[in-house]
Design an enzyme around this catalytic site. Structure first.
Site, short mmCIF file in Angstrom:
data_model
loop_
_atom_site.label_atom_id
_atom_site.label_comp_id
_atom_site.label_asym_id
_atom_site.label_seq_id
_atom_site.Cartn_x
_atom_site.Cartn_y
_atom_site.Cartn_z
N ARG A 37 0.78 -1.17 -0.08
CA ARG A 37 0.04 -0.15 -0.01
C ARG A 37 0.93 1.49 0.05
NH1 ARG A 37 -5.41 -1.83 3.31
NH2 ARG A 37 -5.37 -3.88 2.60
N ASP A 89 9.52 -24.36 -5.46
CA ASP A 89 9.17 -25.85 -5.90
C ASP A 89 9.39 -26.81 -4.31
OD1 ASP A 89 8.59 -26.51 -8.27
OD2 ASP A 89 10.60 -25.42 -8.97
N THR A 145 15.60 -15.36 -2.04
CA THR A 145 15.88 -14.07 -2.40
C THR A 145 14.56 -13.36 -3.12
OG1 THR A 145 18.22 -14.86 -3.15
CG2 THR A 145 17.33 -12.96 -4.42
N LEU A 146 14.72 -12.04 -2.56
CA LEU A 146 13.45 -11.31 -2.71
C LEU A 146 13.87 -10.25 -3.87
CD1 LEU A 146 12.64 -10.69 0.99
CD2 LEU A 146 11.73 -12.24 -0.65
N GLU A 147 12.92 -9.95 -4.98
CA GLU A 147 13.29 -8.87 -5.87
C GLU A 147 12.29 -7.67 -5.31
OE1 GLU A 147 11.12 -11.52 -6.83
OE2 GLU A 147 13.02 -12.55 -7.10
N GLN A 176 5.44 -12.98 3.47
CA GLN A 176 4.97 -14.03 3.94
C GLN A 176 5.00 -15.19 3.20
OE1 GLN A 176 1.03 -12.67 4.91
NE2 GLN A 176 0.83 -11.68 2.98
N TYR A 188 13.20 -30.59 -6.29
CA TYR A 188 13.99 -29.14 -6.61
C TYR A 188 15.54 -29.62 -6.60
CZ TYR A 188 15.74 -24.69 -7.52
OH TYR A 188 16.30 -23.59 -8.16
N LYS A 239 19.58 -24.28 -9.53
CA LYS A 239 20.83 -23.46 -9.49
C LYS A 239 20.55 -22.75 -8.40
CE LYS A 239 19.24 -21.57 -13.71
NZ LYS A 239 19.62 -20.91 -14.82
#
Length: 175
Positions: free
Chosen positions: A101, A114, A122-124, A143, A157, A160
């Site tokens: 928001r 997976d 890892t977050l974008e 979350q 999985y 890489k």
């Protein structure tokens, strides 16, 4: 077309009750470390790790100070927690509405995790607003929800990003 050779079981997102039973009752680690206060009705809150990275690999240490994400700036970060997805589950990472928001996305399109994955997520992180957004080590930033599969996977999985430790840059080979 009818599928008769496979016995389908109902797929569903796990509730707080199910997550608590798996983690506390069966001793399976889904999120490590796990804090009961991070348990939501059908997800577990995850926190921002120690390091942010630019696309060219420059590191920003959040243990020394916070970082002000500029408008329209993109960085990679990671969760403090390691995640383990058992062979009969899959997971999804979602942003938190409070942060969304304010115009900040926590993952762009890579929220699918997976079965069999182990490691930090890892977050974008992208600020699509016209104001700075301050990031702190340990922020409750996203979350994770777990969903049952129709049956345990045959091939877990092994990609890489398996056993990711901290913020991992893209391993796309076309660059």
């Amino acid at each position: 077309m009818m599928i008769t050779a496979i016995m389908w079981r109902e797929k569903m997102i796990l509730s707080d009750r199910d997550l608590k039973q798996i983690i506390m009752g069966q001793g399976v680690y889904l999120v490590n470390p796990f804090n009961i206060e991070d348990l939501q009705p059908c997800s577990i809150d995850l926190h921002l790790g120690e390091e942010l990275k630019t696309l060219n690999g420059k590191s920003i240490d959040l243990t020394q100070s916070s970082y002000k994400l500029k408008p329209h700036e993109f960085l990679l970060g990671s969760t403090m927690e390691k995640v383990h997805v058992p062979f009969d589950l899959m997971a999804r990472v979602e942003g938190k509405s409070t942060i969304a928001r304010l115009g900040v996305m926590i993952h762009i399109t890579a929220g699918f995790i997976d079965s069999g994955f182990n490691g930090n997520i890892t977050l974008e992180i992208y600020n699509c607003s016209d104001r700075e957004f301050e990031l702190f080590h340990g922020d409750s930033i996203c979350q994770i929800a777990f969903e049952t599969l129709s049956s345990p996977v045959e091939t877990p999985y092994q990609g890489k990003y398996q056993n990711s430790d901290g913020t991992v840059l893209s391993k796309y080979e076309g660059l």
